[in-house]
Design an enzyme around this catalytic site. Structure first.
Site, PDB file in Angstrom:
ATOM      1  NE  ARG A  16      -1.349   2.562   2.885  1.00 34.01           N
ATOM      2  CZ  ARG A  16      -0.697   3.497   3.685  1.00 34.01           C
ATOM      3  NH1 ARG A  16      -0.485   4.736   2.690  1.00 34.01           N
ATOM      4  NH2 ARG A  16      -0.316   3.441   4.635  1.00 34.01           N
ATOM      5  CG  ASP A  17       3.099   4.283   3.037  1.00 31.37           C
ATOM      6  OD1 ASP A  17       3.032   5.299   2.308  1.00 31.37           O
ATOM      7  OD2 ASP A  17       3.580   4.789   4.143  1.00 31.37           O
ATOM      8  CG  HIS A 208       4.382   4.689   9.079  1.00 29.79           C
ATOM      9  ND1 HIS A 208       3.689   3.637   8.287  1.00 29.79           N
ATOM     10  CD2 HIS A 208       4.768   5.482   8.373  1.00 29.79           C
ATOM     11  CE1 HIS A 208       3.409   4.136   7.255  1.00 29.79           C
ATOM     12  NE2 HIS A 208       4.175   5.037   6.876  1.00 29.79           N
ATOM     13  CG  HIS A 210       8.073   7.595   5.133  1.00 27.08           C
ATOM     14  ND1 HIS A 210       7.899   7.290   3.864  1.00 27.08           N
ATOM     15  CD2 HIS A 210       6.985   7.554   6.044  1.00 27.08           C
ATOM     16  CE1 HIS A 210       6.611   6.860   3.837  1.00 27.08           C
ATOM     17  NE2 HIS A 210       5.911   6.905   4.963  1.00 27.08           N
ATOM     18  CB  CYS A 241       3.148  10.673   1.577  1.00 23.15           C
ATOM     19  SG  CYS A 241       1.500  11.161   1.598  1.00 23.15           S
ATOM     20  CG  ASN A 250       7.037   3.473   4.269  1.00 24.21           C
ATOM     21  OD1 ASN A 250       6.368   3.859   4.935  1.00 24.21           O
ATOM     22  ND2 ASN A 250       6.894   3.229   2.728  1.00 24.21           N
TER      23      ASN A 250
HETATM   24  P1  HMG Z   1     -12.687  14.097  -2.564  1.00 23.25           P
HETATM   25  O1  HMG Z   1     -12.277  14.286  -3.971  1.00 23.25           O
HETATM   26  O2  HMG Z   1     -12.209  15.097  -1.868  1.00 23.25           O
HETATM   27  O3  HMG Z   1     -14.499  14.365  -2.540  1.00 23.25           O
HETATM   28  O4  HMG Z   1     -12.721  12.523  -1.870  1.00 23.25           O
HETATM   29  P2  HMG Z   1     -15.659  13.457  -2.785  1.00 23.25           P
HETATM   30  O5  HMG Z   1     -15.712  12.694  -1.305  1.00 23.25           O
HETATM   31  O6  HMG Z   1     -16.678  14.452  -3.103  1.00 23.25           O
HETATM   32  O7  HMG Z   1     -15.490  12.613  -3.726  1.00 23.25           O
HETATM   33  C1  HMG Z   1     -15.129  12.688  -5.023  1.00 23.25           C
HETATM   34  C2  HMG Z   1     -15.281  11.505  -5.997  1.00 23.25           C
HETATM   35  O8  HMG Z   1     -14.512  10.455  -5.361  1.00 23.25           O
HETATM   36  C3  HMG Z   1     -16.649  11.147  -6.205  1.00 23.25           C
HETATM   37  O9  HMG Z   1     -16.807  10.489  -7.382  1.00 23.25           O
HETATM   38  C4  HMG Z   1     -16.849  10.027  -5.264  1.00 23.25           C
HETATM   39  O10 HMG Z   1     -17.675   8.956  -5.383  1.00 23.25           O
HETATM   40  C5  HMG Z   1     -15.285   9.192  -5.149  1.00 23.25           C
HETATM   41  P3  HMG Z   1     -17.226  11.169  -8.735  1.00 23.25           P
HETATM   42  O11 HMG Z   1     -18.782  11.883  -8.180  1.00 23.25           O
HETATM   43  O12 HMG Z   1     -16.247  12.453  -8.827  1.00 23.25           O
HETATM   44  O13 HMG Z   1     -17.451  10.149 -10.101  1.00 23.25           O
HETATM   45  N1  HMG Z   1     -15.053   8.655  -3.984  1.00 23.25           N
HETATM   46  C6  HMG Z   1     -14.380   7.610  -4.015  1.00 23.25           C
HETATM   47  N2  HMG Z   1     -14.325   6.490  -4.784  1.00 23.25           N
HETATM   48  C7  HMG Z   1     -13.767   5.351  -4.502  1.00 23.25           C
HETATM   49  N3  HMG Z   1     -13.453   5.033  -3.300  1.00 23.25           N
HETATM   50  C8  HMG Z   1     -13.744   5.733  -2.104  1.00 23.25           C
HETATM   51  C9  HMG Z   1     -14.195   7.290  -2.577  1.00 23.25           C
HETATM   52  N4  HMG Z   1     -14.478   7.974  -1.913  1.00 23.25           N
HETATM   53  C10 HMG Z   1     -15.086   9.057  -2.571  1.00 23.25           C
HETATM   54  N5  HMG Z   1     -13.422   5.629  -0.813  1.00 23.25           N
HETATM   55  C11 HMG Z   1     -11.333  11.459  -0.459  1.00 23.25           C
HETATM   56  C12 HMG Z   1     -12.103  12.399  -0.446  1.00 23.25           C
HETATM   57  C13 HMG Z   1     -10.864  11.257   1.031  1.00 23.25           C
HETATM   58  C14 HMG Z   1     -12.185  10.108  -0.882  1.00 23.25           C
HETATM   59  C15 HMG Z   1     -10.245  11.562  -1.163  1.00 23.25           C
HETATM   60  O14 HMG Z   1      -9.431  12.763  -1.107  1.00 23.25           O
HETATM   61  C16 HMG Z   1      -9.092  10.347  -1.161  1.00 23.25           C
HETATM   62  O15 HMG Z   1      -9.242   9.341  -1.458  1.00 23.25           O
HETATM   63  N6  HMG Z   1      -8.069  10.701  -0.281  1.00 23.25           N
HETATM   64  C17 HMG Z   1      -6.998   9.608   0.077  1.00 23.25           C
HETATM   65  C18 HMG Z   1      -5.613  10.046  -0.651  1.00 23.25           C
HETATM   66  C19 HMG Z   1      -4.475   9.031  -0.064  1.00 23.25           C
HETATM   67  O16 HMG Z   1      -4.585   7.857  -0.205  1.00 23.25           O
HETATM   68  N7  HMG Z   1      -3.532   9.603   0.494  1.00 23.25           N
HETATM   69  C20 HMG Z   1      -2.226   8.815   0.826  1.00 23.25           C
HETATM   70  C21 HMG Z   1      -2.729   8.260   2.296  1.00 23.25           C
HETATM   71  S1  HMG Z   1      -1.242   7.780   2.896  1.00 23.25           S
HETATM   72  C22 HMG Z   1      -1.401   8.847   4.338  1.00 23.25           C
HETATM   73  O17 HMG Z   1      -1.998   9.600   4.647  1.00 23.25           O
HETATM   74  C23 HMG Z   1       0.110   8.555   5.044  1.00 23.25           C
HETATM   75  C24 HMG Z   1       0.114   7.086   5.814  1.00 23.25           C
HETATM   76  O18 HMG Z   1       0.970   6.408   4.885  1.00 23.25           O
HETATM   77  C25 HMG Z   1       1.163   7.345   7.090  1.00 23.25           C
HETATM   78  C26 HMG Z   1       2.452   7.806   6.792  1.00 23.25           C
HETATM   79  O19 HMG Z   1       2.945   7.658   5.790  1.00 23.25           O
HETATM   80  O20 HMG Z   1       2.824   8.564   7.718  1.00 23.25           O
HETATM   81  C27 HMG Z   1      -0.937   6.672   6.313  1.00 23.25           C
HETATM   82 MG    MG Z   2       4.022   5.814   5.030  1.00 24.13          MG
END
Ligand code: HMG
Ligand code: MG
Length: 304
Positions: A16-17, A208, A210, A241, A250
């Site tokens: 994933r990450d 966690h 990096h 990220c 990582n």
């Molecule tokens: P959004 O774009 O801000 O707004 O999503 P929305 O909620 O209005 O959704 C927009 C579109 O996405 C819509 O579709 C939704 O249906 C769809 P459209 O109408 O445009 O066709 N949608 C989805 N589709 C599939 N699966 C879903 C989903 N949700 C909405 N779950 C949202 C907000 C939070 C969903 C988006 O901003 C997002 O997915 N963000 C995640 C990004 C991400 O993965 N970032 C990396 C995370 S890693 C991290 O944070 C650090 C970590 O690794 C720890 C570390 O390293 O320190 C954990």
């Molecule tokens: Mg990470």
């Protein structure tokens, strides 16, 4: 004399990450083959993919196919990252038993990563947790940027502690403290853990790191000294990220294993087998491994 844990759980976050920031889409069958190799190493937790918006993380748009394609082992957990109830519904349909939710104490990082404020992200998580509990899922929660944010700089340990306590009270089984951009150093790591453990038991914490500034192993050692016994890492040091420019991979699973083995700390994970999985994914991605241990042991075997 410091008391180190005798047993540590490694949470492999590579699939994933490690992959979420890869520009070229990795074929689904490569992901499946890699996770199957990892499943044979003794690892008990492999974070497999995420059900986030594919518009933001196209690399992991095949989460469903990956989960259906891997050979799941009974003694291995395969959590997935979940941003909202929609993602949870997709995960439940794919038969997922463990999830990871995520937030941060940094307002700006929250906006970039999930397009909402920290308070809104905690509300989203509460909704996810309440549905997940009904399905008896295992729930881990990440807090990112705990030792520094690419947009806000220093992040107060007290802010992270408040959120960690909320997430624990909400019913999250484990809180993973993420140094997303790898800026932390050992004493800052210990300060953070001391502040967080005023409210949350150390047995509920994971770390966690990096390795952007080469501090990850030192920080892990600092965390072990305070009793943290769950460590996140990614094979070959993959990762980064998308919302933290300049964040490198990582900490490498091989490097963590080598350090733990050298200190007599048990993990039940076979380093040789992890190295094979690491070589497989490094070759598939055409990357040189970021693991010093992999590089050293490979050149050693070539010399020998
Ligand atoms: P959004 O774009 O801000 O707004 O999503 P929305 O909620 O209005 O959704 C927009 C579109 O996405 C819509 O579709 C939704 O249906 C769809 P459209 O109408 O445009 O066709 N949608 C989805 N589709 C599939 N699966 C879903 C989903 N949700 C909405 N779950 C949202 C907000 C939070 C969903 C988006 O901003 C997002 O997915 N963000 C995640 C990004 C991400 O993965 N970032 C990396 C995370 S890693 C991290 O944070 C650090 C970590 O690794 C720890 C570390 O390293 O320190 C954990
Ligand atoms: Mg990470």
């Amino acid at each position: 004399m410091t008391l180190l844990p005798s047993q540590v759980t490694i949470v492999e976050v590579g699939p994933r990450d490690g992959l979420q920031n890869e520009k070229e889409i990795v074929p689904t069958d490569v992901k499946i083959a890699w996770i199957n190799l990892l499943s044979d190493t003794g690892l008990s937790v492999i974070e497999t993919s995420s059900f986030v918006s594919p518009k933001w993380i196209p690399q992991l748009a095949d989460a469903n196919e990956v989960l259906n394609g891997i050979t799941k082992k009974a003694n291995v957990r395969y959590p997935v990252l979940i941003p909202n109830v929609k993602g949870l519904e997709h995960a439940l349909a794919a038969g997922v038993k463990d999830i990871a939710v995520f937030s941060t104490a940094s307002e700006q990082f929250s906006q970039k990563n999930t397009h909402c404020s920290v308070a809104e992200s905690i509300e989203r998580i509460a909704e996810v947790v309440s549905v997940a509990k009904k399905h008896s899922l295992g729930i881990r929660a990440y807090l990112s940027c705990v030792l520094g944010c690419p947009y806000e700089g220093e992040v107060a340990a007290e802010k992270t502690a408040t959120l960690a306590y909320k997430l624990w009270q909400m019913g999250c089984d484990e809180i993973s403290l993420g140094d997303t951009i790898g800026v932390g150093t050992p004493l800052k790591t210990q300060h953070l853990i001391q502040v967080v453990t005023n409210d949350v038991p150390v047995t509920k914490l994971a770390v966690h790191f990096h390795d952007t500034y080469g501090q990850a192993l030192a920080n892990i050692f600092a965390a072990l000294q305070l009793g943290v016994a769950t460590i996140d890492s990614a094979t070959a040091g993959l990762g980064g990220c998308p919302y933290a420019k300049g964040a490198s991979g990582n900490v490498a699973t091989e490097d963590v294993l080598y350090m733990l083995q050298g200190m007599g700390i048990e993990t039940d994970v076979d380093l040789e087998k992890v190295m094979q999985a690491s070589q497989f994914i490094s070759q598939a991605l055409h990357h040189t491994s970021q693991s010093k241990v992999s590089l050293a042991l490979q050149s050693h075997s070539k010399l020998g």
